[in-house]
Motif scaffolding. Structure first.
Motif, PDB file in Angstrom:
ATOM      1  N   ARG A  20       1.468 -10.864   1.955  1.00 48.35           N
ATOM      2  CA  ARG A  20       0.403 -10.259   1.151  1.00 48.35           C
ATOM      3  C   ARG A  20      -0.746  -9.759   2.018  1.00 48.35           C
ATOM      4  O   ARG A  20      -1.194  -8.618   1.895  1.00 48.35           O
ATOM      5  CB  ARG A  20      -0.121 -11.277   0.136  1.00 48.35           C
ATOM      6  N   TYR A  21      -1.221 -10.596   2.919  1.00 55.99           N
ATOM      7  CA  TYR A  21      -2.401 -10.242   3.703  1.00 55.99           C
ATOM      8  C   TYR A  21      -2.102  -9.334   4.885  1.00 55.99           C
ATOM      9  O   TYR A  21      -2.954  -8.566   5.309  1.00 55.99           O
ATOM     10  CB  TYR A  21      -3.096 -11.511   4.213  1.00 55.99           C
ATOM     11  N   ARG A  24       2.701  -6.315   4.469  1.00 57.24           N
ATOM     12  CA  ARG A  24       2.960  -5.206   3.553  1.00 57.24           C
ATOM     13  C   ARG A  24       1.912  -4.114   3.656  1.00 57.24           C
ATOM     14  O   ARG A  24       1.913  -3.178   2.873  1.00 57.24           O
ATOM     15  CB  ARG A  24       3.053  -5.740   2.121  1.00 57.24           C
ATOM     16  N   SER A  25       1.013  -4.250   4.600  1.00 59.77           N
ATOM     17  CA  SER A  25      -0.004  -3.215   4.766  1.00 59.77           C
ATOM     18  C   SER A  25       0.512  -2.022   5.549  1.00 59.77           C
ATOM     19  O   SER A  25      -0.117  -0.979   5.570  1.00 59.77           O
ATOM     20  CB  SER A  25      -1.218  -3.807   5.505  1.00 59.77           C
ATOM     21  N   HIS A 235      -4.580  -5.938   3.508  1.00 57.73           N
ATOM     22  CA  HIS A 235      -4.132  -5.678   2.132  1.00 57.73           C
ATOM     23  C   HIS A 235      -5.168  -4.915   1.315  1.00 57.73           C
ATOM     24  O   HIS A 235      -4.850  -4.344   0.276  1.00 57.73           O
ATOM     25  CB  HIS A 235      -3.743  -6.981   1.429  1.00 57.73           C
ATOM     26  N   TYR A 236      -6.416  -4.863   1.801  1.00 57.78           N
ATOM     27  CA  TYR A 236      -7.431  -4.076   1.103  1.00 57.78           C
ATOM     28  C   TYR A 236      -7.220  -2.572   1.298  1.00 57.78           C
ATOM     29  O   TYR A 236      -7.873  -1.762   0.629  1.00 57.78           O
ATOM     30  CB  TYR A 236      -8.837  -4.462   1.581  1.00 57.78           C
ATOM     31  N   TRP A 238      -4.772  -1.008   0.289  1.00 56.07           N
ATOM     32  CA  TRP A 238      -4.276  -0.537  -1.012  1.00 56.07           C
ATOM     33  C   TRP A 238      -5.433  -0.346  -1.986  1.00 56.07           C
ATOM     34  O   TRP A 238      -5.434   0.574  -2.804  1.00 56.07           O
ATOM     35  CB  TRP A 238      -3.280  -1.539  -1.593  1.00 56.07           C
ATOM     36  N   ILE A 330       2.538  -7.478  -3.689  1.00 52.99           N
ATOM     37  CA  ILE A 330       1.860  -6.419  -2.957  1.00 52.99           C
ATOM     38  C   ILE A 330       2.962  -5.512  -2.406  1.00 52.99           C
ATOM     39  O   ILE A 330       3.934  -5.981  -1.837  1.00 52.99           O
ATOM     40  CB  ILE A 330       1.019  -6.995  -1.809  1.00 52.99           C
ATOM     41  N   ILE A 343       0.547  -3.479  -7.926  1.00 55.37           N
ATOM     42  CA  ILE A 343      -0.741  -3.394  -7.258  1.00 55.37           C
ATOM     43  C   ILE A 343      -1.656  -2.426  -8.002  1.00 55.37           C
ATOM     44  O   ILE A 343      -2.872  -2.641  -8.080  1.00 55.37           O
ATOM     45  CB  ILE A 343      -0.575  -2.991  -5.780  1.00 55.37           C
ATOM     46  N   ASP A 366     -12.754  -9.447  -4.163  1.00 51.64           N
ATOM     47  CA  ASP A 366     -12.068  -8.252  -4.653  1.00 51.64           C
ATOM     48  C   ASP A 366     -12.967  -7.445  -5.576  1.00 51.64           C
ATOM     49  O   ASP A 366     -13.059  -6.218  -5.474  1.00 51.64           O
ATOM     50  CB  ASP A 366     -10.790  -8.652  -5.403  1.00 51.64           C
ATOM     51  N   SER A 454      -5.101  -1.725   8.595  1.00 53.94           N
ATOM     52  CA  SER A 454      -3.807  -1.855   9.262  1.00 53.94           C
ATOM     53  C   SER A 454      -3.717  -0.902  10.457  1.00 53.94           C
ATOM     54  O   SER A 454      -3.080  -1.211  11.471  1.00 53.94           O
ATOM     55  CB  SER A 454      -2.665  -1.590   8.281  1.00 53.94           C
TER      56      SER A 454
END
Length: 465
Positions: A20-21, A24-25, A235-236, A238, A330, A343, A366, A454
């Protein structure tokens, strides 16, 4: 294996938070695209199938290792790292949790507090204790299966995604340090460095999501400031993608909510708080029903992404809507936009709400990233909670991290129904109220928030190989 390629190990064992963190970025796929780079993900045996399914096709090798069986000596060092930390940080909220939830004997909690005060408060002594423990950890015997994968791949760099993982990441980093291989360590969450005890080893560099985490590394772990790189939350990235935003009417239609209504998101934490949070939602419904709160309010109650508790108790309520979308997945890097429903739903639930209500949790950051006002319950509502005045203590100094967030003054923490109603009405009438405090939280705990985290992480990794 292509011996011409530079091999990068990424230690990922640490549960669902790591994909998640970090993963997947998109940075794993970007690294794997390089013709001169080979990415090897070191995963736990239990997570191997999932990683092969998701990341095997991205050009990364997947190597599974068993959980390290730590010796009693290593366990003692781990325990010391958690006890001899600064007294304000040394798992502070466990003073409540250990006593009331885990039922840890009182004498152990008292001993823990004494050790933390004695060895953690005076900085010169704390520095010496930490240095001794880290030196001892570096001499922990190497594990056969870890030696084997290093011999097989001969990596030029090792990235740990969770420096707190004593069963996977720490042994992998120790082996890399023995071989004089460059090491980078990340942390899986914004609050992880302040409640795990001090770091059991110092990598060559750290990549952290925010200024706050850098402060925790430098001030309380004595890590050199010039070797900490702030990349932002991967992840931010996204969250910064405006293409994932749906029109408000379209989003509310999913719940059957009239677009003329004002929506407040209730972001639940779950776990031991689930029953309490449902009872708080019932209280909110009653407050609207009785005219204490405006009649045009609708609360969307969202489970924590990693829990799937039943929300059947909410169905009879007129002013509370249960959000059944878990939003736990995510998305993967390169996934088509039309497949990003999870997401996208999570992002829209924040974006189209007037404000956030919650008991605690990262969802506070968030919401502030989206510029939304936040109200965190500091009372347990109308029903008796089995663990006492838990929320009042969490938001009253029991938890160091939330005390630091609260010190910015960017959110309201009501201690009664009256204070709750006043806070909701205040933010509905003036969403800019406490904006300066939210800017403080954003600057210290969230930034950079530009969709390029990322990218920064990828560039830094490549700069070292």
């Amino acid at each position: 294996m292509d011996t011409q390629k530079k091999v990068i190990f990424i230690s990922t064992a640490g549960g669902p938070m790591i994909p998640r963190y970090f993963l997947r970025s998109g940075f794993v796929a970007e690294l794997a695209k390089r013709p001169d780079v080979k990415v090897v993900l070191i995963v736990s045996k239990a997570e191997e199938a999932g990683y092969r399914s998701e990341f095997g096709g991205a050009g990364a090798d997947i190597v599974a290792i068993p959980r390290v069986k730590t010796s009693k000596y290593f366990e003692m060092l781990i325990s010391l790292s958690r006890s001899a930390f600064h007294q304000k940080l040394s798992r502070a909220w466990h003073r409540l949790v250990e006593r009331h939830i885990s039922r840890v004997p009182l004498y152990r909690i008292v001993l823990h507090r004494i050790i933390a005060y004695t060895f953690g408060t005076w900085r010169p002594l704390a520095r010496i204790i930490q240095r001794i423990v880290r030196e001892r950890v570096s001499h922990i015997p190497a594990y056969k299966y870890i030696i084997e994968i290093f011999d097989r791949y001969n990596p030029v760099l090792v990235l740990s995604t969770n420096i707190a993982s004593t069963s996977y990441d720490v042994p992998v980093l120790c082996e890399a340090k023995r071989r004089r291989i460059k090491t980078i360590a990340g942390i899986r969450g914004w609050d992880a460095l302040s409640n795990i005890g001090f770091m059991l080893m110092h990598p060559d560099y750290m990549v952290v999501p925010s200024m706050y985490v850098k402060e925790m590394a430098v001030q309380y772990n004595f890590f050199p400031a010039d070797r900490v790189v702030i990349t932002g939350f991967p992840h931010y990235d996204w969250y910064a993608d405006k293409e994932l935003l749906a029109p408000r009417d379209e989003f509310l239609k999913r719940f059957g909510i009239d677009s003329s209504k004002r929506v407040i998101l209730f972001g639940a934490v779950g776990g031991i708080l689930h029953e309490l949070e449902v009872s708080l939602a019932e209280m909110l419904d009653d407050m609207v029903e009785k005219g204490v709160l405006p009649s045009d309010l609708v609360f969307i109650f969202r489970n924590h992404p990693y829990y799937n508790f039943s929300l059947s108790r909410l169905k009879p309520l007129r002013h509370v809507v249960a959000d059944e979308v878990r939003a736990s997945k995510i998305p993967r890097a390169g996934q088509p936009k039309e497949d990003l429903s999870d997401i996208s739903h999570q992002i829209n639930s924040l974006y189209h709400s007037e404000l956030l209500l919650t008991t605690s949790g990262t969802i506070i950051l968030d919401a502030i990233a989206f510029g939304k006002p936040v109200i965190a319950f500091a009372f347990e509502g109308r029903k008796k909670f089995p663990y006492g005045r838990y929320l009042a203590k969490v938001h009253g100094g029991m938890c160091f991290d939330w005390e630091e967030v609260g010190n910015c003054g960017g959110m309201r923490r009501p201690h009664s129904e009256r204070e709750l109603a006043d806070a909701i009405r205040t933010y509905l009438e003036n969403p800019q109220k406490d904006l300066g405090g939210r800017d403080c939280i954003r600057e210290r705990f969230i930034e950079p928030f530009d969709g390029k985290s990322s990218e920064r992480l990828t560039h830094f990794i490549l700069s070292l190989v």
